[in-house]
Design an enzyme around this catalytic site. Structure first.
Site, PDB file in Angstrom:
ATOM      1  N   GLU A  42     -14.248  60.427 -15.609  1.00 35.45           N
ATOM      2  CA  GLU A  42     -15.850  59.781 -16.171  1.00 35.45           C
ATOM      3  C   GLU A  42     -15.955  60.417 -17.428  1.00 35.45           C
ATOM      4  OE1 GLU A  42     -20.382  59.341 -15.088  1.00 35.45           O
ATOM      5  OE2 GLU A  42     -19.149  60.905 -14.341  1.00 35.45           O
ATOM      6  N   LYS A 103     -20.333  51.320 -13.708  1.00 40.39           N
ATOM      7  CA  LYS A 103     -21.175  52.252 -12.648  1.00 40.39           C
ATOM      8  C   LYS A 103     -22.581  51.678 -12.109  1.00 40.39           C
ATOM      9  CE  LYS A 103     -22.573  57.161 -12.185  1.00 40.39           C
ATOM     10  NZ  LYS A 103     -22.621  58.398 -12.882  1.00 40.39           N
ATOM     11  N   CYS A 158     -18.392  59.237 -10.200  1.00 41.29           N
ATOM     12  CA  CYS A 158     -19.406  60.568  -9.693  1.00 41.29           C
ATOM     13  C   CYS A 158     -20.284  60.228  -8.647  1.00 41.29           C
ATOM     14  CB  CYS A 158     -19.908  60.956 -11.306  1.00 41.29           C
ATOM     15  SG  CYS A 158     -20.621  62.646 -11.415  1.00 41.29           S
TER      16      CYS A 158
END
Length: 357
Positions: A42, A103, A158
């Protein structure tokens, strides 16, 4: 963000280019197997490579050197003014970006600011968060081709590791291999690093899938399907590796049942609250019913007895004081009047309405 974006952000992308060159050098020397694709973490570029020419050339150079696709973690501009999205880009060396995942689960006050218009004027420090991030809506599954063969790559970025539904959507969406891209730069040296890696291990056991983890300067590694750590890097080190990941499509009972179990537990909780509220209402109603006779009994008051008709023959010849006393006596409901001639007379007069002989 200004000079910072032209400095540190470009350095991070350049570092990934350098590591890609070293990895492919080792592969071509036979020190490690040649990979089918390369996984970057990321925020491997904080500058939109589809907008910034220099960033695009850097990523393209890495893909050209590798001669195979790279899953790039990038911060993209838009979709609106002063907005951004954290994305995973499937970058093909010949055709550029062929697939993208945005995301879904964003970090409050880290990637987006709730009530931004109201809070930023009050807390100027919040401006350092940058553009407001916009959450993606699609599942973390990229339909791509690897070595000429179609494959579905599951991707988790994440913070999303903590969200069951995000993981389940990737797996039920057909993901055959699972990737985790993360940027834990601001958490270096804290317990968050070990915590997140432990969550990755739990997800591997839950899904019975191998997981490859790539971070910018945190802990990267490879986790087997039983949660064991096959390979793990140290924080703040540059390192690359090649791992073998079998393609899997089976779903475990945990993945199939967990969403329904959650719904069932939520329903039980709602029914329990309704039952408790109903029981409390019934108890309150019962208590009121028990108190009602008492309140009626205590509220009864003495009532004056109506005086007898002055023309009553029985009154003639009676002592005026006695007559007045008999006419003004009070009577409680239910009082026995057998011992009180005056009251007995009043009672007879009011109930029978018959003249005395």
């Amino acid at each position: 963000r200004g000079i910072e974006a032209m400095g540190r952000a470009r350095s991070v992308t350049n570092n990934h280019l350098s590591e890609a060159i070293q990895l492919m050098t080792k592969a071509r020397l036979g020190e490690v197997p040649e990979p089918d694709f390369i996984l970057w973490p990321e925020n491997s570029t904080d500058i939109d490579p589809t907008v910034d020419q220099l960033t695009r050339l850097t990523v393209q150079a890495a893909a050209d050197v590798a001669g195979r696709p790279i899953l790039v973690g990038a911060v993209m501009q838009g979709p609106g003014f002063d907005e951004r999205q954290t994305a995973a880009l499937w970058w093909d060396p010949e055709r550029g970006v062929l697939a993208r995942y945005d995301k879904q689960n964003l970090v409050p006050f880290g990637e987006w600011i709730p009530f931004r218009a109201q809070l930023v004027p009050l807390i100027p420090l919040l401006r350092k968060v940058g553009a407001q991030s916009v959450a993606g809506t699609g599942p973390g599954v990229l339909d791509v081709a690897v070595a000429g063969q179609p494959i579905k790559i599951g991707d988790v970025i994440c913070f999303e590791l903590a969200y069951d539904q995000t993981i389940y959507r990737s797996l039920t969406g057909g993901a055959q291999v699972m990737m985790v891209q993360s940027n834990n730069a601001t958490y270096g040296g804290t317990g968050q690093i070990a915590q997140q890696f432990a969550i990755s291990r739990a997800r591997a056991m839950e899904s019975r899938r191998e997981i490859a983890v790539a971070t910018t300067n945190s802990v990267s590694g490879f986790i087997t399907r039983d949660g064991a750590v096959a390979t793990r890097t140290q924080e703040f080190t540059a390192q690359s590796m090649v791992v073998e990941m079998p393609l899997r499509s089976a779903l475990t009972p945990a993945i199939r049942v967990a969403p329904w179990l959650e719904r069932g537990l939520a329903l039980v909780a709602v029914l329990a609250c309704v039952a408790a509220l109903w029981h409390r209402t019934q108890r309150s109603h019962g208590a009121k019913l028990e108190q009602r006779p008492i309140s009626m009994e205590t509220s009864e008051k003495e009532t004056p007895v109506e005086p007898t008709d002055a023309a009553d023959p029985e009154q003639h010849g009676r002592d005026p004081e006695q007559a007045g006393r008999g006419a003004t006596q009070l009577r409680r409901p239910g009082t026995d009047t057998s011992d009180h001639p005056d009251l007995q007379r009043v009672g007879e007069h009011r109930t029978d309405h018959q003249p005395d002989p």
